[in-house]
Enzyme design. Structure first.
Site, PDB file in Angstrom:
ATOM      1  N   ARG A 100      65.897  27.519  54.221  1.00 24.18           N
ATOM      2  CA  ARG A 100      66.540  29.104  53.779  1.00 24.18           C
ATOM      3  C   ARG A 100      67.845  29.573  54.406  1.00 24.18           C
ATOM      4  NH1 ARG A 100      64.833  34.539  54.474  1.00 24.18           N
ATOM      5  NH2 ARG A 100      65.643  35.190  52.886  1.00 24.18           N
ATOM      6  N   HIS A 144      72.144  38.459  53.109  1.00 25.62           N
ATOM      7  CA  HIS A 144      71.438  38.495  54.217  1.00 25.62           C
ATOM      8  C   HIS A 144      71.722  40.517  54.890  1.00 25.62           C
ATOM      9  CE1 HIS A 144      67.216  37.728  56.299  1.00 25.62           C
ATOM     10  NE2 HIS A 144      67.853  39.182  56.923  1.00 25.62           N
ATOM     11  N   GLU A 189      65.369  41.425  51.457  1.00 22.93           N
ATOM     12  CA  GLU A 189      65.310  42.932  52.423  1.00 22.93           C
ATOM     13  C   GLU A 189      65.877  44.349  51.244  1.00 22.93           C
ATOM     14  OE1 GLU A 189      64.028  42.713  55.898  1.00 22.93           O
ATOM     15  OE2 GLU A 189      62.777  40.924  55.841  1.00 22.93           O
ATOM     16  N   ASN A 315      58.614  38.657  52.219  1.00 21.89           N
ATOM     17  CA  ASN A 315      59.123  38.507  53.656  1.00 21.89           C
ATOM     18  C   ASN A 315      57.515  39.368  54.444  1.00 21.89           C
ATOM     19  OD1 ASN A 315      61.532  37.573  54.090  1.00 21.89           O
ATOM     20  ND2 ASN A 315      62.441  38.876  54.110  1.00 21.89           N
ATOM     21  N   TYR A 317      55.156  40.402  58.114  1.00 22.22           N
ATOM     22  CA  TYR A 317      55.221  40.899  59.364  1.00 22.22           C
ATOM     23  C   TYR A 317      54.184  41.142  59.535  1.00 22.22           C
ATOM     24  CZ  TYR A 317      59.916  38.541  59.666  1.00 22.22           C
ATOM     25  OH  TYR A 317      60.849  37.867  59.737  1.00 22.22           O
ATOM     26  N   GLU A 369      59.645  34.627  54.616  1.00 24.35           N
ATOM     27  CA  GLU A 369      59.770  34.345  56.192  1.00 24.35           C
ATOM     28  C   GLU A 369      58.639  35.012  56.752  1.00 24.35           C
ATOM     29  OE1 GLU A 369      62.148  37.782  57.929  1.00 24.35           O
ATOM     30  OE2 GLU A 369      64.103  36.943  56.591  1.00 24.35           O
TER      31      GLU A 369
HETATM   32  O1  IFM Z   1      65.541  39.246  62.048  1.00 23.91           O
HETATM   33  C1  IFM Z   1      64.649  39.454  60.977  1.00 23.91           C
HETATM   34  C2  IFM Z   1      65.660  39.355  59.380  1.00 23.91           C
HETATM   35  O2  IFM Z   1      66.820  38.933  58.839  1.00 23.91           O
HETATM   36  C3  IFM Z   1      65.161  39.847  58.437  1.00 23.91           C
HETATM   37  N1  IFM Z   1      63.213  39.993  57.962  1.00 23.91           N
HETATM   38  C4  IFM Z   1      62.655  40.513  59.245  1.00 23.91           C
HETATM   39  C5  IFM Z   1      63.082  39.067  60.475  1.00 23.91           C
HETATM   40  C6  IFM Z   1      61.729  40.389  61.922  1.00 23.91           C
HETATM   41  O3  IFM Z   1      62.759  41.640  62.312  1.00 23.91           O
END
Ligand code: IFM
Length: 476
Positions: A100, A144, A189, A315, A317, A369
């Site tokens: 990606r 992006h 995002e 995405n 985290y 992500e």
């Molecule tokens: O690095 C970023 C990415 O560009 C977008 N999503 C979160 C990642 C980590 O912060």
């Protein structure tokens, strides 16, 4: 000395001496499940002013004193533009199905409208063809975050005219690459662009205006829907979708005030995007909260935004713990914390995926992500550079297991991609935060696969042999 899988890439096959790996996730992923790694243009490419590339809002933002923690910029980054073949070999050596990446809009259309830059288009053509030659599916993201600065000068995403410019840009990329990419994501995002870029001012373009931020979010969503319609009308065969940054929002306590705050933040982060995309409406409680800051919409906008997608990218985290009293100290939870200060909370990913399936009946989901910034330990062992990153390996393995748990409960999971292939420019944090499974020595641009890359490579090998054994058994 172990022989590299791909001699030019320098990554080693997983050997018995490989780092103590966490238990392999128990879930059974179908053979069609897509495993990948991800990057984005501004974070790795460099070549910021070469070959006719135009200026992006991130090029401009990096020049603002104090905007980037280490005063760095994306001028060189990972020098990916000049090291494309080496990086493609690195990706291939991992054994992934998909890569990606994003197209830098100002590299292919310097002013964001009008003339195209042949050198920029040719670069992405080389990237896509290089992936296909190595048996890797290209997953292309159109936006992006690196909007052409020339469009920002005309109002950027706050201006409705940018919607049509984006649709034209999408069509231009489709004309050149649409026949060879597996998937096209419109935006990465949109919450980050709107909120961090236009309300909090900590990301490009560095503005602080909530009403503008909400208008930006609407224009991003509208341009997504209209781009999908235009791409399909143009005969695009790639799968089409959007990527959202989502996190479960949990109240710090069970007090009514904290619960109400969590509900509101859930509305602003998740439902503000999911409701229009899947229900053709903005959430009423958030509209009520915004009052005069709610975006202006025109008839037909919401129907366009809700244009059916082929996939949804997530995405993930961490979770968000919120309190009506203000910021919550995540250290107090006792959970491991990444170098970004984010809690490691894999069960939140399973919860989130189950909710998406239950509440929105979403199309196939990719985790587009997932990964962690951690301090790496770089050492020389037997004359060989090694990078030990057990926390990252543990993070990735536990989140893959969380995806497997969702899959096992009926969520239509289609793929998982590690963020990120390479250490790279982590936006306002600069280069100090490292998310890569491949270490980048920025002084020499030497790439060294970390232990996490070796673990992922071995994990994928085991997935393949497991899938093959299952197919053989079924054919017996
Ligand atoms: O690095 C970023 C990415 O560009 C977008 N999503 C979160 C990642 C980590 O912060």
């Amino acid at each position: 000395m172990l022989m590299p899988l791909n001699p030019r890439a320098g990554i080693q096959p997983v050997a018995p001496a490989a780092p103590a790996a966490p238990a392999a996730p128990a879930a059974h992923f179908p053979p069609s499940f897509v495993w990948g790694v991800a990057t984005s243009a501004f974070q790795i490419e460099g070549a910021a002013t070469e070959d006719g590339k135009g200026e992006s809002i991130w090029d401009r933002f990096c020049r603002v004193p104090g905007a980037i923690a280490d005063h760095s910029d994306g001028d060189i980054a990972c020098d990916h533009c000049h090291r494309l073949d080496e990086d493609l070999d690195l990706i291939a050596a991992l054994g992934v199905d998909a890569y990606r990446f994003s197209v830098s809009w100002p590299r292919v259309q310097p002013l964001g409208q009008g003339a195209w830059n042949e050198a920029g288009l040719a670069f992405y053509e080389r990237l896509v063809d290089g992936l296909l030659a190595r048996g890797i599916q290209p997953y292309l993201t159109l936006n992006h975050w690196d909007l052409p600065q020339a469009l920002q000068a005309q109002g950027g995403w706050a201006a409705r005219a940018t919607v049509q410019h984006f649709v034209d840009y999408a069509l231009g990329v489709q004309r050149r690459l649409g026949d060879r990419v597996a998937a096209i994501t419109t935006h990465n995002e949109p919450w980050v662009i709107a909120k961090l870029g236009h309300e909090d001012g900590v990301f490009a373009p560095g503005l602080r205006d909530r009403a503008m931020a909400m208008q930006v979010s609407h224009h991003l969503l509208l341009s997504h829907g209209l781009a999908l319609q235009a791409l399909r009308a143009a005969g695009c065969r790639a799968r089409l979708g959007i990527v959202l940054n989502l996190a479960p929002v949990q109240p710090a306590t069970d007090s009514p005030a904290d619960i109400a705050q969590a509900r509101l933040e859930d509305g602003l982060l998740l439902r503000w995007y999911l409701d229009p995309l899947f229900r053709a409406r903005y959430p009423q409680d958030v509209l009520d909260h915004l009052g005069a800051d709610a975006p202006r919409t025109e008839p037909g906008d919401l129907a366009a935004i809700a244009t059916a997608m082929d996939f949804l990218g997530i995405n993930y985290y961490s979770r968000n713990v919120v309190s009506a009293a203000g910021p919550v100290d995540v250290q107090a939870s006792g959970l491991p914390i990444t170098d970004m200060g984010w809690e490691v909370y894999p069960e939140g990913l399973t919860d989130l995926l189950l909710r998406l399936h239950r509440d929105y009946r979403v199309p196939p989901i990719y985790v587009t992500e997932n990964g962690g910034a951690f301090k790496d330990q770089c050492v020389m062992e037997d004359g060989e550079a090694r990078v030990h990153d057990p926390d990252r390996t543990e993070y990735i393995a536990s989140h893959i297991a969380a995806v497997g748990a969702a899959l096992g409960q009926g969520v239509p999971m289609a793929g998982y991609m590690v963020w990120s292939l390479l250490d790279n420019f982590e936006w306002a944090s600069g280069y100090a935060k490292r998310f890569g499974i491949v270490f980048v020595d920025y002084a020499t641009q030497r790439r060294t696969p970390k232990d996490s890359a070796r673990w992922y490579q071995g994990f994928l090998q085991r997935q393949r042999s497991g899938a093959k054994a299952a197919v053989d058994a079924a054919n017996r």
